[in-house]
Design a protein around this motif. Structure first.
Motif, mmCIF file in Angstrom:
data_model
loop_
_atom_site.group_PDB
_atom_site.id
_atom_site.type_symbol
_atom_site.label_atom_id
_atom_site.label_comp_id
_atom_site.label_asym_id
_atom_site.label_seq_id
_atom_site.Cartn_x
_atom_site.Cartn_y
_atom_site.Cartn_z
ATOM 1 N N TYR A 85 65.291 26.189 10.470
ATOM 2 C CA TYR A 85 66.236 26.067 11.609
ATOM 3 C C TYR A 85 65.515 25.649 12.909
ATOM 4 N N LYS A 86 66.180 24.866 13.760
ATOM 5 C CA LYS A 86 65.576 24.220 14.814
ATOM 6 C C LYS A 86 65.980 24.114 16.170
ATOM 7 N N ALA A 87 67.224 25.092 16.352
ATOM 8 C CA ALA A 87 67.867 25.165 17.672
ATOM 9 C C ALA A 87 67.403 26.002 18.459
ATOM 10 N N SER A 125 55.088 21.444 12.464
ATOM 11 C CA SER A 125 55.049 22.296 13.716
ATOM 12 C C SER A 125 55.321 21.492 14.743
ATOM 13 N N SER A 126 55.282 22.030 16.070
ATOM 14 C CA SER A 126 55.915 21.439 17.286
ATOM 15 C C SER A 126 55.066 21.713 18.408
ATOM 16 N N ALA A 127 55.226 20.589 19.271
ATOM 17 C CA ALA A 127 54.624 20.698 20.586
ATOM 18 C C ALA A 127 55.031 21.909 21.220
ATOM 19 N N THR A 128 56.064 22.386 20.875
ATOM 20 C CA THR A 128 56.436 23.788 21.727
ATOM 21 C C THR A 128 55.512 24.886 21.553
ATOM 22 N N VAL A 129 54.448 24.828 20.698
ATOM 23 C CA VAL A 129 53.315 25.857 20.619
ATOM 24 C C VAL A 129 52.485 25.800 21.842
ATOM 25 N N ALA A 150 62.370 32.308 19.962
ATOM 26 C CA ALA A 150 62.108 32.912 18.345
ATOM 27 C C ALA A 150 61.617 31.564 17.563
ATOM 28 N N TYR A 151 62.556 30.364 17.963
ATOM 29 C CA TYR A 151 62.088 29.191 17.154
ATOM 30 C C TYR A 151 60.535 29.050 17.461
ATOM 31 N N GLY A 152 60.128 28.805 18.732
ATOM 32 C CA GLY A 152 58.583 28.464 19.014
ATOM 33 C C GLY A 152 57.807 29.579 18.534
ATOM 34 N N PHE A 180 56.152 15.859 18.866
ATOM 35 C CA PHE A 180 56.321 15.899 20.009
ATOM 36 C C PHE A 180 58.039 16.022 19.994
ATOM 37 N N ASN A 181 58.625 14.897 20.778
ATOM 38 C CA ASN A 181 59.999 14.665 20.815
ATOM 39 C C ASN A 181 60.505 13.689 19.761
ATOM 40 N N PRO A 182 60.883 13.832 18.509
ATOM 41 C CA PRO A 182 61.232 12.901 17.668
ATOM 42 C C PRO A 182 62.596 12.327 18.010
ATOM 43 N N PRO A 204 70.394 12.402 21.110
ATOM 44 C CA PRO A 204 71.888 12.601 20.410
ATOM 45 C C PRO A 204 72.774 12.918 21.491
ATOM 46 N N PHE A 205 72.782 13.407 22.578
ATOM 47 C CA PHE A 205 73.638 13.711 23.658
ATOM 48 C C PHE A 205 74.080 12.191 24.332
ATOM 49 N N ILE A 206 73.039 11.559 24.635
ATOM 50 C CA ILE A 206 73.106 10.040 24.952
ATOM 51 C C ILE A 206 74.009 9.306 24.156
ATOM 52 N N CYS A 216 80.338 13.158 29.749
ATOM 53 C CA CYS A 216 79.004 12.836 30.623
ATOM 54 C C CYS A 216 77.816 13.529 30.247
ATOM 55 N N LEU A 217 76.831 12.728 30.364
ATOM 56 C CA LEU A 217 75.713 13.655 30.151
ATOM 57 C C LEU A 217 75.038 14.130 31.431
ATOM 58 N N SER A 218 74.604 15.364 31.165
ATOM 59 C CA SER A 218 74.000 16.286 32.340
ATOM 60 C C SER A 218 72.301 16.016 32.301
ATOM 61 N N ILE A 219 71.991 15.729 33.383
ATOM 62 C CA ILE A 219 70.324 15.583 33.541
ATOM 63 C C ILE A 219 70.069 16.694 34.287
ATOM 64 N N PHE A 220 69.398 17.480 33.407
ATOM 65 C CA PHE A 220 68.817 18.859 33.551
ATOM 66 C C PHE A 220 67.593 18.911 34.777
ATOM 67 N N GLY A 221 68.095 18.708 35.790
ATOM 68 C CA GLY A 221 66.974 19.017 37.005
ATOM 69 C C GLY A 221 66.274 17.513 37.712
ATOM 70 N N ARG A 296 68.534 22.681 36.550
ATOM 71 C CA ARG A 296 67.441 22.632 35.519
ATOM 72 C C ARG A 296 67.952 23.737 34.215
ATOM 73 N N ARG A 297 67.506 23.425 33.182
ATOM 74 C CA ARG A 297 67.921 23.939 31.985
ATOM 75 C C ARG A 297 66.685 25.032 31.984
ATOM 76 N N PRO A 298 67.161 26.390 31.751
ATOM 77 C CA PRO A 298 66.110 27.554 31.577
ATOM 78 C C PRO A 298 65.495 27.254 30.432
ATOM 79 N N GLY A 299 63.782 27.439 30.571
ATOM 80 C CA GLY A 299 63.116 27.515 29.283
ATOM 81 C C GLY A 299 62.365 25.956 29.292
ATOM 82 N N ASP A 300 62.986 25.029 30.031
ATOM 83 C CA ASP A 300 62.344 23.731 29.884
ATOM 84 C C ASP A 300 60.857 23.880 30.390
ATOM 85 N N VAL A 301 60.010 22.913 29.898
ATOM 86 C CA VAL A 301 58.463 22.983 30.393
ATOM 87 C C VAL A 301 58.793 21.627 31.325
HETATM 88 C C1 UD1 Z 1 63.022 21.114 22.112
HETATM 89 C C2 UD1 Z 1 61.852 22.118 21.818
HETATM 90 C C3 UD1 Z 1 61.111 21.279 20.694
HETATM 91 C C4 UD1 Z 1 62.054 20.940 19.644
HETATM 92 C C5 UD1 Z 1 63.070 20.276 20.022
HETATM 93 C C6 UD1 Z 1 64.034 19.955 19.094
HETATM 94 C C7 UD1 Z 1 60.765 23.377 23.689
HETATM 95 C C8 UD1 Z 1 59.819 23.443 24.640
HETATM 96 N N1 UD1 Z 1 60.835 22.128 22.960
HETATM 97 O O1 UD1 Z 1 62.332 19.984 23.033
HETATM 98 O O2 UD1 Z 1 60.101 22.328 20.352
HETATM 99 O O3 UD1 Z 1 61.326 20.682 18.584
HETATM 100 O O4 UD1 Z 1 63.581 20.887 21.118
HETATM 101 O O5 UD1 Z 1 64.904 20.877 18.890
HETATM 102 O O6 UD1 Z 1 61.289 24.565 23.163
HETATM 103 N N2 UD1 Z 1 67.894 16.942 28.556
HETATM 104 C C9 UD1 Z 1 68.824 16.570 29.526
HETATM 105 N N3 UD1 Z 1 70.143 16.804 29.052
HETATM 106 C C10 UD1 Z 1 70.634 17.102 27.973
HETATM 107 C C11 UD1 Z 1 69.286 17.269 27.181
HETATM 108 C C12 UD1 Z 1 68.237 17.181 27.542
HETATM 109 O O7 UD1 Z 1 68.627 16.442 30.720
HETATM 110 O O8 UD1 Z 1 71.684 17.206 27.573
HETATM 111 C C13 UD1 Z 1 66.433 16.966 28.999
HETATM 112 C C14 UD1 Z 1 65.857 18.450 28.999
HETATM 113 O O9 UD1 Z 1 65.940 18.914 29.966
HETATM 114 C C15 UD1 Z 1 64.236 17.966 28.493
HETATM 115 C C16 UD1 Z 1 64.288 16.568 28.051
HETATM 116 O O10 UD1 Z 1 65.812 16.136 28.124
HETATM 117 O O11 UD1 Z 1 63.597 17.609 29.756
HETATM 118 C C17 UD1 Z 1 64.319 16.664 26.387
HETATM 119 O O12 UD1 Z 1 65.270 17.731 26.110
HETATM 120 P P1 UD1 Z 1 65.266 18.051 24.452
HETATM 121 O O13 UD1 Z 1 65.781 16.706 23.886
HETATM 122 O O14 UD1 Z 1 66.314 19.186 24.540
HETATM 123 O O15 UD1 Z 1 63.942 18.393 23.821
HETATM 124 P P2 UD1 Z 1 62.742 19.499 24.460
HETATM 125 O O16 UD1 Z 1 63.385 20.523 25.132
HETATM 126 O O17 UD1 Z 1 61.789 18.724 24.764
#
Ligand code: UD1
Length: 340
Positions: A85-87, A125-129, A150-152, A180-182, A204-206, A216-221, A296-301
């Motif tokens: 699982y990956k969400a 594995s994932s860059a989330t580590v 828990a995913y991380g 990283f981000n596939p 996928p949201f885009i 509408c796409l929300s840009i988180f921050g 901003r979305r909580p938890g984002d680096v």
């Molecule tokens: C996260 C996980 C990563 C996991 C990946 C796939 C973390 C730190 N990273 O990556 O391990 O493999 O999901 O499930 O847990 N964004 C928007 N609007 C949106 C969606 C995203 O602005 O509707 C932004 C996010 O704030 C982020 C970027 O787009 O800055 C990428 O987000 P996302 O595609 O969800 O990937 P990560 O969070 O980087």
């Protein structure tokens, strides 16, 4: 034909692309998947692209008894384990679902490899580590940070399970690939990402917004300490990522690993902002995206991208597809899915 590789989770997004690249490189493939977050279209896409009638077994890797039949029936020496699982958000809400599934399936893979005398494993594995890393880009030596989901945590724990297993069981070789981000899809548009429900990930949201499925796409921050205020990520093309698995498997089969457990970052080495990605998508596909800035979305680096030197030098692998081509492929796939 070269050796056969078991691809667990091979009906899914990264697994299906990897199955194609394995076959392109001359490997045989067996796909095992319980279709819990995918469907047969992934397997059919692999068969159509490659012209090979790839064997598919519908099985839950958590069911050791059932999963053992795959080891009994097929002759493979290597496994690529995608089934998980990956969400991120769901894993915070329901951690036990993640620990039970992601840990148990991986432990079963390792147990069965030992029982049936199979040798090489690649773990997804994932860059989330790395969490919010102190230094960028991150190398494989960059310390892992405590997981925030828990995913991380399952990614970190599975890395450790693999490291300890390889140390203890001499016949086992392992490689953990930290993705990283596939993003993107196969150029044929026959396989790609199929999120269920509302997509949590950016691309996928885009594409769903462009297709009119989302309003509408929300840009988180837009107030992060980055050049344009949005987060930076290393977006890696899924076909390039798939090819990294092929070279990782070949490295172990050919006995080229430096140590029996190795870790590689799989990214492009570039940090791209959310605004850059959105504008790139609009430009390449010649369309306008409806978007707004949201909190901003909580938890984002804030920012993360890969140092890819180790994968370049040791695996002889580097990302090749341009971000433009990748974004075009993501849109071509969405149009295929929607019949547009
Ligand atoms: C996260 C996980 C990563 C996991 C990946 C796939 C973390 C730190 N990273 O990556 O391990 O493999 O999901 O499930 O847990 N964004 C928007 N609007 C949106 C969606 C995203 O602005 O509707 C932004 C996010 O704030 C982020 C970027 O787009 O800055 C990428 O987000 P996302 O595609 O969800 O990937 P990560 O969070 O980087």
């Amino acid at each position: 034909m070269k050796q056969t590789v078991l691809v667990s989770g091979g009906a899914g997004y990264i697994g299906s692309h990897t199955a194609v690249e394995l076959i392109n490189a001359g490997f045989g493939v067996v796909i095992a998947d319980n279709l819990s977050n995918s469907d047969m279209s992934g397997v059919e896409g692999v068969r159509k692209i490659t012209g090979v009638d790839v064997p598919f077994v519908n099985v839950d890797c958590c069911d050791k008894e059932a999963f053992s039949k795959v080891f009994e029936q097929y002759d493979f020496d290597s496994v690529i384990h995608f089934a998980a699982y990956k969400a991120v958000g769901e894993s915070v809400a329901d951690p036990m679902k993640y620990y039970r599934n992601n840990l148990l399936s991986f432990m079963n893979v390792i147990d069965l490899m030992r029982e049936y005398g199979r040798h090489n494993i690649v773990f997804s594995s994932s860059a989330t580590v790395y969490g919010e890393a102190d230094q960028l880009p991150v190398t494989e030596q960059t310390p892992r940070k405590p997981a925030t989901s828990a995913y991380g945590n399952t990614k970190q724990m599975c890395e450790d399970i693999l490291r300890d297993s390889v140390a203890a069981y001499e016949a086992l070789n392992g490689i953990a690939l930290r993705y990283f981000n596939p993003i993107g899809a196969h150029p044929s548009a026959l396989i790609g990402e199929l999120p269920r429900g509302v997509p949590q990930n950016l691309v996928p949201f885009i594409t769903q917004t462009a297709a009119g499925v989302r309003e509408c796409l929300s840009i988180f921050g837009d107030d992060y300490p980055t050049p344009d205020g949005s987060c930076l990520r290393d977006y890696i093309d899924v076909v390039d990522l798939a090819k990294a698995h092929v070279v990782a498997i070949a490295r172990m089969i050919d006995g080229k690993s430096k140590t029996r457990y190795e870790i590689f970052n799989v990214g492009t080495g570039n940090g791209t902002s959310v605004f850059e990605l959105v504008r790139g998508f609009e430009r390449v596909n010649n369309l306008k995206l409806n978007y707004k800035v949201a909190p901003r979305r909580p938890g984002d680096v804030v920012a993360i991208w890969a140092d890819t030197a180790l994968a370049n030098e040791e695996l002889g692998w580097k990302a090749e597809r341009s971000l433009d081509d990748t974004l075009a492929s993501a849109w071509a796939w969405e149009k295929h899915v929607r019949g547009l």
